[in-house]
Design a protein around this motif. Structure first.
Motif, mmCIF file in Angstrom:
data_model
loop_
_atom_site.group_PDB
_atom_site.id
_atom_site.type_symbol
_atom_site.label_atom_id
_atom_site.label_comp_id
_atom_site.label_asym_id
_atom_site.label_seq_id
_atom_site.Cartn_x
_atom_site.Cartn_y
_atom_site.Cartn_z
ATOM 1 N N VAL A 102 0.852 -1.192 0.000
ATOM 2 C CA VAL A 102 0.000 0.000 0.000
ATOM 3 C C VAL A 102 0.889 1.242 0.000
ATOM 4 O O VAL A 102 1.660 1.458 0.933
ATOM 5 N N PRO A 103 0.810 2.029 -1.078
ATOM 6 C CA PRO A 103 1.739 3.150 -1.219
ATOM 7 C C PRO A 103 1.496 4.273 -0.209
ATOM 8 O O PRO A 103 2.445 4.903 0.232
ATOM 9 N N ASN A 104 0.263 4.493 0.153
ATOM 10 C CA ASN A 104 -0.049 5.582 1.068
ATOM 11 C C ASN A 104 0.042 5.086 2.510
ATOM 12 O O ASN A 104 -0.755 4.270 2.936
ATOM 13 N N PRO A 105 1.072 5.550 3.260
ATOM 14 C CA PRO A 105 1.280 4.979 4.595
ATOM 15 C C PRO A 105 0.106 5.175 5.535
ATOM 16 O O PRO A 105 -0.202 4.279 6.330
ATOM 17 N N SER A 106 -0.559 6.317 5.453
ATOM 18 C CA SER A 106 -1.650 6.495 6.411
ATOM 19 C C SER A 106 -2.841 5.608 6.046
ATOM 20 O O SER A 106 -3.614 5.209 6.911
ATOM 21 N N LEU A 107 -2.961 5.273 4.779
ATOM 22 C CA LEU A 107 -3.988 4.303 4.379
ATOM 23 C C LEU A 107 -3.644 2.919 4.952
ATOM 24 O O LEU A 107 -4.507 2.197 5.456
ATOM 25 N N ALA A 108 -2.361 2.568 4.872
ATOM 26 C CA ALA A 108 -1.916 1.267 5.385
ATOM 27 C C ALA A 108 -2.187 1.160 6.885
ATOM 28 O O ALA A 108 -2.694 0.143 7.368
ATOM 29 N N ILE A 109 -1.870 2.226 7.626
ATOM 30 C CA ILE A 109 -2.113 2.210 9.070
ATOM 31 C C ILE A 109 -3.620 2.149 9.347
ATOM 32 O O ILE A 109 -4.080 1.419 10.209
ATOM 33 N N GLY A 110 -4.377 2.919 8.555
ATOM 34 C CA GLY A 110 -5.825 2.916 8.694
ATOM 35 C C GLY A 110 -6.422 1.526 8.497
ATOM 36 O O GLY A 110 -7.392 1.151 9.152
ATOM 37 N N MET A 111 -5.835 0.749 7.583
ATOM 38 C CA MET A 111 -6.334 -0.610 7.354
ATOM 39 C C MET A 111 -6.232 -1.448 8.625
ATOM 40 O O MET A 111 -7.142 -2.200 8.967
ATOM 41 N N LEU A 112 -5.106 -1.319 9.312
ATOM 42 C CA LEU A 112 -4.938 -2.076 10.563
ATOM 43 C C LEU A 112 -5.962 -1.622 11.601
ATOM 44 O O LEU A 112 -6.582 -2.440 12.284
ATOM 45 N N ILE A 113 -6.123 -0.283 11.697
ATOM 46 C CA ILE A 113 -7.021 0.254 12.721
ATOM 47 C C ILE A 113 -8.477 -0.137 12.440
ATOM 48 O O ILE A 113 -9.191 -0.631 13.311
#
Lengths: 248, 351
Positions: B53-64
């Protein structure tokens, strides 16, 4: 004298204009196999519901093992050692046969916690295996309950009740809808279970009752018509009149 | 990251969510016997997300969001209790963490602890009321509480920032004894991702332990037949309430993490947000805790991809959701663990 496990006094209940149970008293001694018979609509299931707390009695009181349980919620009555099997099969349909019985065995072990895996409680799994063996469902232990045949589901229903280690077992027509051979094996099973636990059962099939019951209560239109040993019931003129005529 | 702006977001998922109630109850299969292995799967998923996932905040959001959805699935999939108000503990957990960080301390431990515990308490109160009813009436009560919570958040400007949201949540710090990490989602997303992943994994493991515990097993039995569970002597209401509290606490934790990620707590319509997390659960599959993670990743991926091409991305997400539900009612997880192996067996049998 052996103690009474269940004592019901003057139970009475109406639904609207229908007087379903009229002033019925019942005494079940420890170790008995007491049967309740009567035509459809005679109030047998309502009487059961009054005992288990599913229905609150209008009048009367129920004592279980010397304690007043009148109108007590069913779960509480169950915790005191009264188990019920259902007229309309009630199991946990999408759980395995093993898990169905394990849940009930776990209830008896008072291990309702959430910090250790349920399968690691050895006493519960051992008890579960024991009950499955006794009921004859060991071969189906991993099957999903809803995939069992009707007869096997009836037996699973019974196994769940048994696994809670009850002191009084209420059976609501355990052979309902069973084939003659299934009925025969269930009758044999009930007789065997009675060696360990007191049983109060509703039954429709007369031949079933007469062969195994130690005492019989006959209900008719909500009233107790007669009570006695199977032979007495069989020969009693009033009972023959309302119930046995045509069925024997 | 996930843009659930009130402007364009008013129509689609509400009706989807209504259909979800009936659907959520017709589970259709016994829970798959994947339990502890799910932790391994989640590690793999986290690694895949980190590297793809290129967008890091999207990646973190997925976990959350995955954690939030997994908590909800305790209620929906394991308990047969469809909550329409699961946005409430998520949003309020965000406020709780945000307010602590702004006014009390920048310690992430304290903020997350307060978010989790306060939402557990709030859920105890709300659950005690909602669980007096079952089925769709339960769902409606949870929705009513979420609406109530929404309007409180909207009106209570001084505390929540009202419509503008709670801005200026400072960057938090995480004391670990040997070192102190700064959790800055913008400047150092990798640290934030790893810390989030560890918290999410530990919570996930605790949730699995709960589902495997005697109480978690009773919860599933109650879903199958509450009458029979009562007949075994169980206090069914208590078991459901404990579950409601756990799901609320997990949502609070997720909401706190989300507030720390964005340094902001926005006001979004709770009925929509509750619908979104429910869609994640159903898309991913209700028969496991890992399924909702798959659902969250899939949903957020669809959202971020489609919203690049069209403003009406919700229409397409809705359409995809409907198709998925019709074709694989057991969700992605059910498809992978039940349907695919079944097809494989069939083709092997045919040969």
């Amino acid at each position: 004298m052996t103690g009474l496990i269940l004592k019901a006094e003057g139970l009475d209940r109406s639904f609207g204009g229908i007087h379903a149970v009229k002033d019925v008293s019942l005494e079940v001694p420890q170790g008995a196999l007491h049967a309740i018979i009567g035509p459809n609509g005679s109030g047998k299931t309502t009487l059961f519901n009054l005992i288990t707390g599913h229905t609150k009695p209008g009048k009367g009181r129920v004592e279980f093992d010397g304690h007043d349980i009148t109108g007590m919620p069913f779960a509480k009555v169950a915790r005191r050692g009264l188990a019920k099997s259902y007229q309309i099969t009630t199991v946990f349909p999408l759980l395995t046969v093993f898990e169905n019985v394990r849940i009930a065995a776990q209830a008896a072990s008072h291990a309702n916690v959430f910090w250790r895996p349920a399968d690691s409680i050895k006493a519960v799994t051992r008890r579960t295996d024991e009950v499955l063996e006794k009921i004859g469902l060991t071969a189906d232990r991993d099957a999903i309950a809803s995939n069992l045949s009707h007869g096997d589901q009836r037996r699973l229903d019974l196994a769940i009740a048994l696994a809670t280690e009850p002191r009084l077992l209420l059976l609501d027509e355990p052979t309902a809808g069973m084939s003659p051979s299934e009925t025969a094996s269930t009758v044999e099973l009930v007789r065997e279970l009675n060696r360990e636990v007191t049983i109060l059962m509703i039954e429709h099939k007369m031949d079933v009752i007469l062969s195994i019951a130690s005492a019989i209560t006959v209900l008719h239109q909500g009233e107790k018509l007669f009570e006695g040993a199977p032979d007495e019931v069989k020969s009693h003129p009033k009972v023959q009149e309302v119930y046995l005529t045509g069925s024997l | 990251m996930t843009d659930l702006s009130p402007a364009g977001a008013k129509d689609a998922p509400v009706t989807d969510a209504a259909a979800a109630v009936t659907l959520a109850r017709a589970t259709g299969s016994a829970p798959a016997r994947w339990t502890w292995g799910q932790i391994g799967l989640l590690v793999v998923l986290a690694v895949v997300v980190l590297f793809t996932v290129p967008n890091p905040s999207l990646a973190i959001g997925m976990l959350i969001f995955g954690l939030w959805a997994a908590g909800l699935n305790l209620l929906v999939g394991y308990g047969g209790l469809v909550s329409f108000g699961h946005a409430l503990p998520f949003a309020y957990g965000g406020y709780a963490a945000g307010l602590v960080l702004k006014n009390v301390t920048t310690s992430a431990w304290v903020a997350l602890f307060v978010a989790t515990v306060s939402m557990a308490l709030l859920s105890a109160l709300i659950g005690a009321v909602c669980l007096r009813r079952t089925e769709v009436y339960f769902s409606m009560l949870t929705l009513a509480f979420a609406q109530l919570g929404f309007f409180i958040a909207l009106q209570w400007n001084d505390v929540t920032g009202g419509d503008d949201g709670l801005a200026g949540v400072p960057v938090s710090t995480l004391e670990l004894g040997f070192t102190t990490l700064e959790l800055n989602g913008l400047r150092d997303p990798l640290t934030f991702f790893l810390v989030t992943a560890v918290i999410v994994l530990l919570t996930f493991a605790a949730l699995i332990l709960f589902t495997e515990s005697p109480m978690g097993r009773v919860l599933q039995a109650i879903r199958e037949s509450e009458e029979r569970a009562r007949g075994c002597g169980y206090n069914t209401r208590l078991v459901q309430l404990v579950t409601f509290i756990i799901a609320g606490a997990v949502a609070g934790l997720a909401g706190g993490l989300f507030a720390m990620l964005n340094n902001f707590v926005g006001l979004q319509p709770y009925w929509l947000l509750s619908g979104v997390v429910l869609i994640m659960v159903i898309l991913g599959g209700r028969s496991s805790l890992f399924g909702p993670f798959l659902g969250a990743v899939l949903y957020l991926m669809l959202e971020s991809t489609l919203s690049r091409y069209t403003d009406s991305w919700q229409f397409f997400v809705g359409a995809i959701f409907v198709i998925c539900v019709l074709l694989f009612p057991q969700g992605l997880w059910g498809l992978l663990t039940t349907t695919v192996p079944h097809l494989l067996r069939r083709t092997r049998g045919a040969r």
